[in-house]
Design a protein around this motif. Structure first.
Motif, PDB file in Angstrom:
ATOM      1  N   MET A 282     -17.762   1.963  -0.931  1.00 10.32           N
ATOM      2  CA  MET A 282     -17.001   2.797  -0.039  1.00 10.32           C
ATOM      3  C   MET A 282     -15.257   2.000  -0.388  1.00 10.32           C
ATOM      4  O   MET A 282     -15.438   1.454  -0.752  1.00 10.32           O
ATOM      5  CB  MET A 282     -17.645   3.161   1.209  1.00 10.32           C
ATOM      6  CG  MET A 282     -17.841   1.881   1.583  1.00 10.32           C
ATOM      7  SD  MET A 282     -17.460   2.008   3.795  1.00 10.32           S
ATOM      8  CE  MET A 282     -15.798   2.046   4.117  1.00 10.32           C
ATOM      9  N   PHE A 283     -14.528   3.055  -0.519  1.00 10.02           N
ATOM     10  CA  PHE A 283     -12.808   2.388  -0.192  1.00 10.02           C
ATOM     11  C   PHE A 283     -12.610   2.585   1.231  1.00 10.02           C
ATOM     12  O   PHE A 283     -12.680   3.229   2.063  1.00 10.02           O
ATOM     13  CB  PHE A 283     -12.021   3.707  -1.186  1.00 10.02           C
ATOM     14  CG  PHE A 283     -12.065   3.722  -2.300  1.00 10.02           C
ATOM     15  CD1 PHE A 283     -11.662   3.170  -2.998  1.00 10.02           C
ATOM     16  CD2 PHE A 283     -13.460   4.766  -2.962  1.00 10.02           C
ATOM     17  CE1 PHE A 283     -11.769   3.129  -4.311  1.00 10.02           C
ATOM     18  CE2 PHE A 283     -13.195   5.181  -4.779  1.00 10.02           C
ATOM     19  CZ  PHE A 283     -12.263   4.052  -5.121  1.00 10.02           C
ATOM     20  N   VAL A 284     -12.021   1.463   1.297  1.00  9.14           N
ATOM     21  CA  VAL A 284     -11.480   1.389   2.601  1.00  9.14           C
ATOM     22  C   VAL A 284      -9.756   1.921   2.512  1.00  9.14           C
ATOM     23  O   VAL A 284      -9.384   1.589   1.766  1.00  9.14           O
ATOM     24  CB  VAL A 284     -11.513  -0.191   2.856  1.00  9.14           C
ATOM     25  CG1 VAL A 284     -13.304  -0.420   3.041  1.00  9.14           C
ATOM     26  CG2 VAL A 284     -11.546  -1.602   2.514  1.00  9.14           C
ATOM     27  N   GLU A 285      -9.460   1.801   4.077  1.00  6.56           N
ATOM     28  CA  GLU A 285      -8.578   1.864   4.495  1.00  6.56           C
ATOM     29  C   GLU A 285      -8.149   0.780   5.199  1.00  6.56           C
ATOM     30  O   GLU A 285      -8.831   0.370   6.540  1.00  6.56           O
ATOM     31  CB  GLU A 285      -8.434   3.187   5.689  1.00  6.56           C
ATOM     32  CG  GLU A 285      -6.553   3.750   5.443  1.00  6.56           C
ATOM     33  CD  GLU A 285      -6.707   5.250   5.976  1.00  6.56           C
ATOM     34  OE1 GLU A 285      -6.277   4.824   7.076  1.00  6.56           O
ATOM     35  OE2 GLU A 285      -6.866   5.568   4.837  1.00  6.56           O
ATOM     36  N   LYS A 286      -7.479  -0.165   5.196  1.00  9.86           N
ATOM     37  CA  LYS A 286      -6.397  -1.506   5.822  1.00  9.86           C
ATOM     38  C   LYS A 286      -6.343  -0.787   7.591  1.00  9.86           C
ATOM     39  O   LYS A 286      -6.296  -1.615   7.579  1.00  9.86           O
ATOM     40  CB  LYS A 286      -5.395  -1.501   5.018  1.00  9.86           C
ATOM     41  CG  LYS A 286      -5.561  -1.886   3.393  1.00  9.86           C
ATOM     42  CD  LYS A 286      -4.311  -3.113   3.239  1.00  9.86           C
ATOM     43  CE  LYS A 286      -4.381  -3.574   1.850  1.00  9.86           C
ATOM     44  NZ  LYS A 286      -3.051  -4.074   0.972  1.00  9.86           N
TER      45      LYS A 286
END
Length: 342
Positions: A282-286
């Motif tokens: 998954m891509f993460v959002e800071k």
């Protein structure tokens, strides 16, 4: 980032009408200083918060539905486009099919950019808009000029071509819809042919909850739980910085190195449970990671936020009375309170 191919086509369509016209550029745009600057601006805007991810519903392409995967199968071979200009023209014409039925939608500039980063090939397809600006001539006279609007991206996608071509089952498509109304987001995702798009921020919040659930299931004391959450946060931040996906197995490897194989398997078991159903990657959002390392809450009259590792140290919580005791107040706050008490 090394740009391999770049071209811009224009779609002319007035809002409130269905007719759309494609003005196709006959050949690729030169990769000059202006192209490099615009590409860097697009990348910077794209990497801001608010991203969604997904994969092609039919990665091999088909005669029905979205044609983008089929077009890539035809034109992208061995890490290169056989005819980038031809690919983009057919792709833009296909985009028109989804745009024309939507009367409320307007036209714009379709930006196609194939580039390589760290040995991985990517493709941008971005809808840019024109705007009116003020220009200053050589005689210092003012005039109206047309510019590309670069304050925000309207609709955009980035495909990890290397991951897609290798048959990767991860979420190799990233896209941003900005504040596009639903009628625009619908036709754009249909054009992509994206399967079950996931909102990055929402997926990141699920990861935060998963980390807390694992710590609670293992009965970690507060200090140990905070240390582990901080480790997960740092791992996520590093992946977000490099715009790379985070794999659940990478976090499990951290669990194994710090605790045991059994606990690593337990983490993956919780991640795969009905409560979370986390993707393998998954891509993460800071911005959504804050709850891993900070505790916060607010009412209309009060806002409170502090690092979670302060809990049990300078911030003490009494569960029976539901109260917090805060020591070591910031000097500025302490002075304000002391002056008000005099």
């Amino acid at each position: 980032m090394s740009i391999s191919n770049l071209i811009v086509h224009e779609i002319q369509k007035n809002e409130g009408e269905r007719k759309a016209v494609l003005i196709a550029r006959p050949s690729e745009n030169p990769i000059d200083d202006q192209a490099e600057v615009l590409s860097a601006q697009v990348t910077s805007l794209f990497n801001r918060s608010g991203m969604s991810t997904g994969r092609f519903a039919n990665p091999q392409g088909s005669d029905e539905g979205a044609q983008l995967p089929s077009l890539l199968m035809t034109y992208f071979k061995e890490n290169a486009f056989t005819d980038f200009s031809g690919f983009t023209k057919v792709c833009a014409a296909d985009f028109l099919k989804y745009l024309e039925p939507v009367e409320e939608a307007g036209g714009g500039l379709l930006w196609f950019n194939h580039f390589e980063l760290h040995g991985t090939h990517f493709l941008y397809i971005v809808m840019l808009k024109r705007k009116q600006g003020i220009g200053l001539g050589s005689d210092l006279s003012l005039s109206q000029v047309e510019q590309i609007e670069m304050e925000k991206l309207h609709m955009s996608l980035r495909i990890n071509l290397s991951a897609w071509q290798s048959g990767d089952e991860g979420r190799y498509i990233s896209f941003r819809l900005g504040r596009a109304p639903k009628f625009e987001s619908d036709y754009f995702t249909q054009f992509i042919g994206c399967d079950e798009p996931k909102v990055t921020a929402k997926e990141t919040r699920k990861l935060v909850d998963l980390t807390s659930a694992f710590c609670q299931a293992e009965g970690f004391p507060a200090k140990q739980a905070n240390e582990f959450k901080k480790l997960v946060s740092e791992q996520c931040q590093a992946k977000a910085q490099d715009n790379e996906p985070l794999a659940m197995k990478d976090i499990a490897a951290q669990v194994e190195s710090r605790f045991s194989v059994e606990q690593a398997n337990k983490f993956l078991e919780i991640a795969d449970s009905d409560s979370f159903k986390m993707e393998k990657e998954m891509f993460v959002e800071k911005a959504a990671l804050k709850k891993l390392t900070r505790i916060s809450g607010s009412t209309r009259a009060l806002t409170l936020s502090f690092d979670s590792d302060l809990l049990g140290e300078s911030v003490v919580f009494d569960a029976d009375s539901g109260t917090l005791t805060i020591k070591d107040l910031p000097k500025t706050l302490l002075k304000q309170l002391q002056s008000m008490s005099n």
